[in-house]
Scaffold this motif. Structure first.
Motif, PDB file in Angstrom:
ATOM      1  N   PRO A  63       0.839  -1.196  -0.015  1.00 17.11           N
ATOM      2  CA  PRO A  63      -0.109  -0.034   0.063  1.00 17.11           C
ATOM      3  C   PRO A  63       0.798   1.246   0.125  1.00 17.11           C
ATOM      4  O   PRO A  63       0.189   2.368  -0.360  1.00 17.11           O
ATOM      5  CB  PRO A  63      -0.877   0.125   1.196  1.00 17.11           C
ATOM      6  N   VAL A  64       2.253   1.141   0.363  1.00 14.43           N
ATOM      7  CA  VAL A  64       3.084   2.498   0.634  1.00 14.43           C
ATOM      8  C   VAL A  64       3.639   2.468  -0.976  1.00 14.43           C
ATOM      9  O   VAL A  64       3.408   3.525  -1.387  1.00 14.43           O
ATOM     10  CB  VAL A  64       3.956   1.982   1.709  1.00 14.43           C
ATOM     11  N   ASN A  65       4.393   1.675  -1.293  1.00 12.51           N
ATOM     12  CA  ASN A  65       4.873   1.937  -2.632  1.00 12.51           C
ATOM     13  C   ASN A  65       4.282   1.885  -3.848  1.00 12.51           C
ATOM     14  O   ASN A  65       4.661   2.268  -4.861  1.00 12.51           O
ATOM     15  CB  ASN A  65       6.306   0.818  -2.711  1.00 12.51           C
ATOM     16  N   ALA A  66       3.027   1.315  -3.674  1.00 14.46           N
ATOM     17  CA  ALA A  66       2.211   1.425  -4.872  1.00 14.46           C
ATOM     18  C   ALA A  66       1.517   2.610  -4.981  1.00 14.46           C
ATOM     19  O   ALA A  66       0.918   3.072  -6.041  1.00 14.46           O
ATOM     20  CB  ALA A  66       0.917   0.490  -4.873  1.00 14.46           C
ATOM     21  N   GLN A  67       1.562   3.692  -3.888  1.00 11.97           N
ATOM     22  CA  GLN A  67       1.345   5.066  -3.980  1.00 11.97           C
ATOM     23  C   GLN A  67       2.290   6.075  -4.125  1.00 11.97           C
ATOM     24  O   GLN A  67       2.017   7.044  -4.973  1.00 11.97           O
ATOM     25  CB  GLN A  67       0.226   5.342  -2.671  1.00 11.97           C
ATOM     26  N   ALA A  68       3.464   5.860  -3.522  1.00 10.56           N
ATOM     27  CA  ALA A  68       4.494   6.850  -3.541  1.00 10.56           C
ATOM     28  C   ALA A  68       5.357   6.225  -4.822  1.00 10.56           C
ATOM     29  O   ALA A  68       6.648   5.968  -4.640  1.00 10.56           O
ATOM     30  CB  ALA A  68       5.035   6.758  -2.332  1.00 10.56           C
ATOM     31  N   LEU A  69       4.886   6.206  -5.796  1.00 12.98           N
ATOM     32  CA  LEU A  69       5.664   5.848  -6.998  1.00 12.98           C
ATOM     33  C   LEU A  69       6.616   6.846  -7.401  1.00 12.98           C
ATOM     34  O   LEU A  69       6.345   8.082  -7.504  1.00 12.98           O
ATOM     35  CB  LEU A  69       4.667   5.382  -8.332  1.00 12.98           C
ATOM     36  N   PRO A  70       7.754   6.341  -7.999  1.00 15.33           N
ATOM     37  CA  PRO A  70       8.829   7.240  -8.514  1.00 15.33           C
ATOM     38  C   PRO A  70       8.157   8.231  -9.641  1.00 15.33           C
ATOM     39  O   PRO A  70       7.556   7.740 -10.375  1.00 15.33           O
ATOM     40  CB  PRO A  70       9.974   6.562  -8.920  1.00 15.33           C
ATOM     41  N   GLU A  71       8.732   9.234 -10.006  1.00 10.98           N
ATOM     42  CA  GLU A  71       8.264  10.152 -10.897  1.00 10.98           C
ATOM     43  C   GLU A  71       9.106   9.701 -12.031  1.00 10.98           C
ATOM     44  O   GLU A  71      10.283   9.376 -12.245  1.00 10.98           O
ATOM     45  CB  GLU A  71       8.941  11.723 -10.462  1.00 10.98           C
ATOM     46  N   PRO A  72       8.537   9.504 -13.153  1.00  9.79           N
ATOM     47  CA  PRO A  72       8.979   9.035 -14.491  1.00  9.79           C
ATOM     48  C   PRO A  72      10.286   9.932 -15.205  1.00  9.79           C
ATOM     49  O   PRO A  72      10.952   9.165 -15.347  1.00  9.79           O
ATOM     50  CB  PRO A  72       7.766   9.067 -15.301  1.00  9.79           C
ATOM     51  N   ALA A  73      10.066  11.254 -14.753  1.00 10.16           N
ATOM     52  CA  ALA A  73      11.269  11.935 -15.166  1.00 10.16           C
ATOM     53  C   ALA A  73      12.496  11.622 -14.529  1.00 10.16           C
ATOM     54  O   ALA A  73      13.706  11.589 -15.183  1.00 10.16           O
ATOM     55  CB  ALA A  73      11.067  13.460 -15.198  1.00 10.16           C
ATOM     56  N   ALA A  74      12.507  11.375 -13.387  1.00  6.12           N
ATOM     57  CA  ALA A  74      13.693  10.960 -12.330  1.00  6.12           C
ATOM     58  C   ALA A  74      14.162   9.498 -12.974  1.00  6.12           C
ATOM     59  O   ALA A  74      15.247   9.381 -12.945  1.00  6.12           O
ATOM     60  CB  ALA A  74      13.359  10.849 -11.015  1.00  6.12           C
ATOM     61  N   VAL A  75      13.130   8.431 -13.088  1.00  5.56           N
ATOM     62  CA  VAL A  75      13.603   7.246 -13.554  1.00  5.56           C
ATOM     63  C   VAL A  75      14.337   7.460 -14.841  1.00  5.56           C
ATOM     64  O   VAL A  75      15.148   6.887 -15.123  1.00  5.56           O
ATOM     65  CB  VAL A  75      12.439   6.421 -13.484  1.00  5.56           C
ATOM     66  N   ALA A  76      13.732   8.251 -15.803  1.00  6.77           N
ATOM     67  CA  ALA A  76      14.441   8.261 -17.349  1.00  6.77           C
ATOM     68  C   ALA A  76      15.806   8.942 -17.108  1.00  6.77           C
ATOM     69  O   ALA A  76      16.505   8.788 -17.965  1.00  6.77           O
ATOM     70  CB  ALA A  76      13.625   9.303 -18.170  1.00  6.77           C
ATOM     71  N   THR A  77      15.854   9.981 -16.214  1.00  2.25           N
ATOM     72  CA  THR A  77      17.232  10.591 -16.170  1.00  2.25           C
ATOM     73  C   THR A  77      18.284   9.582 -15.500  1.00  2.25           C
ATOM     74  O   THR A  77      19.261   9.520 -16.261  1.00  2.25           O
ATOM     75  CB  THR A  77      17.005  11.659 -15.084  1.00  2.25           C
ATOM     76  N   HIS A  78      17.791   8.925 -14.580  1.00  2.00           N
ATOM     77  CA  HIS A  78      18.878   8.032 -14.178  1.00  2.00           C
ATOM     78  C   HIS A  78      19.215   6.871 -15.094  1.00  2.00           C
ATOM     79  O   HIS A  78      20.431   6.262 -15.237  1.00  2.00           O
ATOM     80  CB  HIS A  78      18.529   7.365 -12.736  1.00  2.00           C
ATOM     81  N   LEU A  79      18.188   6.354 -15.604  1.00  2.00           N
ATOM     82  CA  LEU A  79      18.293   5.347 -16.853  1.00  2.00           C
ATOM     83  C   LEU A  79      19.423   5.651 -17.694  1.00  2.00           C
ATOM     84  O   LEU A  79      20.259   5.136 -18.256  1.00  2.00           O
ATOM     85  CB  LEU A  79      17.101   4.789 -17.277  1.00  2.00           C
ATOM     86  N   THR A  80      18.939   7.067 -18.381  1.00  2.00           N
ATOM     87  CA  THR A  80      19.975   7.726 -19.325  1.00  2.00           C
ATOM     88  C   THR A  80      21.254   7.726 -18.839  1.00  2.00           C
ATOM     89  O   THR A  80      22.208   7.342 -19.690  1.00  2.00           O
ATOM     90  CB  THR A  80      19.410   9.007 -19.788  1.00  2.00           C
ATOM     91  N   ARG A  81      21.648   7.900 -17.599  1.00  2.00           N
ATOM     92  CA  ARG A  81      22.988   8.207 -17.001  1.00  2.00           C
ATOM     93  C   ARG A  81      23.765   6.848 -16.815  1.00  2.00           C
ATOM     94  O   ARG A  81      24.656   6.655 -17.518  1.00  2.00           O
ATOM     95  CB  ARG A  81      22.913   8.910 -15.540  1.00  2.00           C
ATOM     96  N   SER A  82      22.669   5.906 -16.598  1.00  2.00           N
ATOM     97  CA  SER A  82      23.344   4.647 -16.411  1.00  2.00           C
ATOM     98  C   SER A  82      23.786   3.979 -17.781  1.00  2.00           C
ATOM     99  O   SER A  82      24.908   3.524 -17.860  1.00  2.00           O
ATOM    100  CB  SER A  82      22.272   3.591 -15.841  1.00  2.00           C
ATOM    101  N   CYS A  83      22.933   4.369 -18.698  1.00  2.00           N
ATOM    102  CA  CYS A  83      23.235   3.771 -20.062  1.00  2.00           C
ATOM    103  C   CYS A  83      24.289   4.438 -20.740  1.00  2.00           C
ATOM    104  O   CYS A  83      25.059   3.636 -21.394  1.00  2.00           O
ATOM    105  CB  CYS A  83      22.076   3.645 -20.886  1.00  2.00           C
ATOM    106  N   ASP A  84      24.506   5.656 -20.467  1.00  2.00           N
ATOM    107  CA  ASP A  84      25.767   6.394 -20.988  1.00  2.00           C
ATOM    108  C   ASP A  84      27.134   5.784 -20.210  1.00  2.00           C
ATOM    109  O   ASP A  84      28.215   5.733 -21.086  1.00  2.00           O
ATOM    110  CB  ASP A  84      25.437   8.117 -20.514  1.00  2.00           C
TER     111      ASP A  84
END
Length: 202
Positions: free
Chosen positions: A171-192
């Motif tokens: 009930p906690v993590n299904a409501q407090a989901l990470p912001e898509p922009a933050a996930v996309a930013t970290h994924l791009t950095r990781s892939c770079d």
């Protein structure tokens, strides 16, 4: 805060009834999915099915989808297949190859970003995020599941499953989901930083 290294699920849930109850409590609408028979063929009957046992059982699954656990239990009793839920209602989902996905989860944890649920599927990870409009751009090898599409959910039970929770929903993590922009930013950095991990498409 909730991280991949220290998820806080409700209870250990192993039965289909437990999962049906959990998904209903989270407000996720669920519809019945297909299953693989003893020969490995999909219950949909198509000999060339490209997602055997991992797609909706009925073309009208979107209208069937419900949060009533009694209905879900009836479906699982009649035909114990997978469960599917609409994307874009309660969450969006990013699909990424397993190597890149594990690197992403480590980066998010290091950045102190709370993780939502994460699924392990055959050859990929599905990371749940908050609903976004518009959806941020992703590096090559990662995709957003379409908002008119579906996510396949584990159903529980004693047998090994093709889809499993890496970070279980609560009930906690299904409501407090990470912001898509933050996930996309970290994924791009990781892939770079580690491009070889992002070459394999999910």
């Amino acid at each position: 805060m909730l991280h991949a290294a220290a998820p806080q699920p409700l209870d250990v849930r192993t039965t289909a009834a437990d999962y049906a109850d959990l998904y209903a409590k989270l407000g996720w609408r669920i519809a019945p999915g297909t299953y693989r028979d003893a020969a490995g063929s999909c219950s949909c009957g198509l000999s060339n099915c490209d997602r055997p046992g991992l797609h909706p059982a009925d073309p009208g699954w979107g209208e069937q989808a419900t949060t009533r656990p009694q209905t879900l239990n009836g479906w699982l009793t009649d035909a114990p297949g997978c469960l599917v839920t609409p994307v874009g209602e309660c969450f969006d989902v990013i699909a990424i190859s397993a190597p890149a996905g594990h690197r992403l989860l480590a980066a998010l944890e290091h950045a102190d970003i709370v993780l939502g649920p994460v699924l392990r599927t055959p050859g990929a990870l599905h990371v749940f995020t908050a609903v976004a409009s518009p959806i941020p751009a992703l590096p090559f090898g990662a995709i957003w599941l379409p908002t008119d599409g579906y996510a396949v959910l584990p159903v529980g039970g004693p047998e090994p499953q093709a889809v499993q929770w890496l970070v279980p929903p609560t009930p906690v993590n299904a409501q407090a989901l990470p912001e898509p922009a933050a996930v996309a930013t970290h994924l791009t950095r990781s892939c770079d930083q580690f491009p070889s991990r992002c070459k394999e498409a999910p």
